[in-house]
Design a protein around this motif. Structure first.
Motif, PDB file in Angstrom:
ATOM      1  N   GLU A  20      -1.889   5.725  -1.135  1.00 43.35           N
ATOM      2  CA  GLU A  20      -0.977   6.840  -1.440  1.00 43.35           C
ATOM      3  C   GLU A  20      -0.513   7.532  -0.160  1.00 43.35           C
ATOM      4  O   GLU A  20       0.664   7.898  -0.038  1.00 43.35           O
ATOM      5  N   LYS A  21      -1.434   7.702   0.792  1.00 44.52           N
ATOM      6  CA  LYS A  21      -1.089   8.365   2.055  1.00 44.52           C
ATOM      7  C   LYS A  21      -0.069   7.537   2.836  1.00 44.52           C
ATOM      8  O   LYS A  21       0.926   8.064   3.355  1.00 44.52           O
ATOM      9  N   TYR A  58       1.984   5.375   1.630  1.00 45.25           N
ATOM     10  CA  TYR A  58       3.255   5.342   0.909  1.00 45.25           C
ATOM     11  C   TYR A  58       4.107   6.559   1.267  1.00 45.25           C
ATOM     12  O   TYR A  58       5.335   6.459   1.386  1.00 45.25           O
ATOM     13  N   ILE A  59       3.447   7.698   1.468  1.00 48.90           N
ATOM     14  CA  ILE A  59       4.163   8.905   1.889  1.00 48.90           C
ATOM     15  C   ILE A  59       4.664   8.751   3.323  1.00 48.90           C
ATOM     16  O   ILE A  59       5.798   9.123   3.651  1.00 48.90           O
TER      17      ILE A  59
END
Length: 259
Positions: free
Chosen positions: A221-222, A224-225
């Motif tokens: 998730e990190k 992807y940001i």
């Protein structure tokens, strides 16, 4: 081995132990600090974005005198992992496993690192004339088709692929060394359970230092940001795909080892 891995292994022996007590023991014995030389090695890993996979194959227990092999792939940046059991360690099964990796991981794969086993590469095969084989392996062909750089470790230096070697131990400590299995199907069911737990919920010490996240999924998730262009699908799709692995299997019952 991280403090979380030590803590989880000790829980098998003593379920009353706490993570903080393990940490205090580390501090008391002055083993909570990473040597400067090791820190310098770790910095090299930080330069890589998601998409650098370490591959390996490890042995599984025999059932009815028939053995099997666990193919394992772990991403260097996020520590996300995929594995699958195969009956034989062959170039054909490596090719099939790589197809599964391409479908499993949510990001584009740019590099893979393997040892020099015949299931991965032909580069150390000698011809009758004494020359090294120049014919590409099935994995080499698949990598070329997908614009992926296949790198091999230096011969007789397994530590250069130590990340996947360590995770092999983590898998076994949480499955075959923890439970007694009556058959291959029950083992495979537990392997899927641990794969889901590892990717979505298991804390990973190195990720907290590098990305300030707790789990491989947090790291995805990190990243992807930070750089969504690296990804094929969104993290939530990846999460749902992992959870679907469990829904495709029946629940299995396992018994703790009596030894």
């Amino acid at each position: 081995m991280s403090i979380d891995e030590v803590f989880e292994n000790l829980l098998i022996i003593n379920n009353a132990i706490s993570r903080s007590s393990v940490y205090r023991c580390f501090v008391k014995n002055n083993i909570n600090k990473v040597p400067i030389a090791e820190k310098e090695k770790a910095k090299k890993f930080k330069a890589y974005e998601p998409g650098y996979l370490h591959f390996d194959v490890t042995y599984m227990p025999k059932f009815n005198k028939v053995g099997s092999y666990l193919y394992v792939a772990i991403d260097r940046a996020t520590r996300s992992m995929y594995y699958k059991v195969y009956d034989n360690k062959t170039a054909e099964n490596t090719d099939a496993f790589f197809d599964e990796c391409l479908a499993f991981f949510p990001f584009y794969i740019a590099h893979i690192l393997t040892d020099n086993g015949l299931e991965f590469t032909n580069r150390l095969i000698n011809s009758k004339k004494g020359k090294l084989c120049s014919k590409p392996s099935l994995l080499d062909i698949k990598c070329k088709e997908n614009n992926i750089d296949h790198r091999c470790t230096q011969p007789s230096t397994p530590k250069t692929n130590g990340m996947v070697e360590r995770v092999n131990g983590t898998i076994k400590n949480n499955t075959i060394l923890k439970y007694k299995y009556e058959n291959k199907a029950s083992l495979e069911g537990d392997l899927v359970d641990f794969l889901v737990f590892y990717n979505l919920y298991r804390r990973h010490g190195s990720l907290r230092k590098e990305l300030n996240v707790k789990t491989p999924f947090d790291a995805i998730e990190k990243w992807y940001i930070l750089n969504p262009d690296l990804f094929i699908v969104k993290p939530i799709v990846f999460k749902n795909n992992i959870l679907n692995l469990k829904s495709n299997l029946s629940s299995f019952h396992q018994q703790p080892c009596e030894t």
